[in-house]
Each structure stands twice: as C-alpha cells, then as structure tokens.
Design a protein around this motif. Sequence first.
Motif, PDB file in Angstrom:
ATOM      1  N   ARG A  38       3.231   3.209  -3.437  1.00 48.96           N
ATOM      2  CA  ARG A  38       4.217   3.542  -2.404  1.00 48.96           C
ATOM      3  C   ARG A  38       5.362   4.384  -2.973  1.00 48.96           C
ATOM      4  O   ARG A  38       6.529   4.198  -2.644  1.00 48.96           O
ATOM      5  N   GLY A  39       5.012   5.305  -3.893  1.00 48.35           N
ATOM      6  CA  GLY A  39       6.013   6.211  -4.433  1.00 48.35           C
ATOM      7  C   GLY A  39       6.789   5.668  -5.618  1.00 48.35           C
ATOM      8  O   GLY A  39       7.690   6.335  -6.113  1.00 48.35           O
ATOM      9  N   GLU A  40       6.438   4.485  -6.077  1.00 44.80           N
ATOM     10  CA  GLU A  40       7.125   3.876  -7.215  1.00 44.80           C
ATOM     11  C   GLU A  40       6.188   3.887  -8.431  1.00 44.80           C
ATOM     12  O   GLU A  40       5.168   3.194  -8.436  1.00 44.80           O
ATOM     13  N   PRO A  41       6.522   4.670  -9.468  1.00 43.86           N
ATOM     14  CA  PRO A  41       5.647   4.784 -10.641  1.00 43.86           C
ATOM     15  C   PRO A  41       5.275   3.442 -11.287  1.00 43.86           C
ATOM     16  O   PRO A  41       4.130   3.255 -11.705  1.00 43.86           O
ATOM     17  N   ALA A  42       6.194   2.504 -11.342  1.00 38.38           N
ATOM     18  CA  ALA A  42       5.892   1.208 -11.973  1.00 38.38           C
ATOM     19  C   ALA A  42       4.845   0.437 -11.163  1.00 38.38           C
ATOM     20  O   ALA A  42       3.935  -0.176 -11.739  1.00 38.38           O
ATOM     21  N   ARG A  43       4.954   0.479  -9.847  1.00 38.35           N
ATOM     22  CA  ARG A  43       3.959  -0.196  -8.989  1.00 38.35           C
ATOM     23  C   ARG A  43       2.608   0.503  -9.097  1.00 38.35           C
ATOM     24  O   ARG A  43       1.560  -0.153  -9.097  1.00 38.35           O
TER      25      ARG A  43
END
Length: 145
Positions: A38-43
């Motif tokens: 969802r646009g979050e590199p860590a996720r």
Amino acid sequence: MTPEIEAILASGATILVNAVATDAWKATREGFSRLFGRGEPAREAATERRLDALVATVDRSDPDRRADVREQECDRWLVRLSDLVEDDPSALGDLRSLVEQLAAHLPPQAQTWVQTNIARDNAELYAAQGGGTINVDKGDPPSGA
C-alpha cells in the motif's frame, strides 16, 4: 461479507498459491507485494519475505502432501487478504484488478477457475474449474496444483 467479496478474496489467495513454481510467479510476487505494501516500502518488504516463505514451504513439502500444504497456505493467505480488505476497503478493487491481470499468466485450467468463481449453497464459496467444482472455503486448490 458478500459472496462477491468472498469470491474475490478466494480468487486472490488461490491465484497466489497456485502461481508458485509457475512462469507467473514473478508477476504474482510483485503484484501482491505492491497490494499489501500500500505504498509503504517496509510493508512491501515484509510481504516479500512472506511470499518467499510461501515458496520455500511449498518447495520443501513432500510431493505426496503438496496439495495439503497448498490448501493450508491458501487458507493463510485468504485470512491475510481478508484482513487487508477489512483494514483498507480500497484494497478490494486493487485485488480484483490484480487477479484479472494475473489470471492471464496462469495455465489455461487455472485461468478458467479464476474467471468462473461463483457463490452458492448456503454462502459456501465454490468455483467451477475444468468441469468440476471445488470448495474454496475449505481451501481446495484447483486440480493440477
């Protein structure tokens, strides 16, 4: 949850698990990483680790038990997808689009399965595939998986 949403979620989990060890895996891995990220590199990175673990689990499994392993993994990913959509309802449209995109990369029998998801019989989710019917609520992957 409506039968339509259940069908999309089941299609997503099934297409993901059945893409392991096929030519469609690279596109599947990338698509699901973006979906869960969802646009979050860590996720996205966390999802990639889970997807790599999925591949390792399927690859390590005894060939005689591989269908059971795939069924268990399909159940796990169905829960993850359900949680994702519950937390972010806009993910449902993204999942639907991803399933439609990835279906074209699957072997013909799996393409047919994804395209003909239906809900019936007391809200249990089924899908017609290759002339047969499988119970997706129980995690049954398309035959040949």
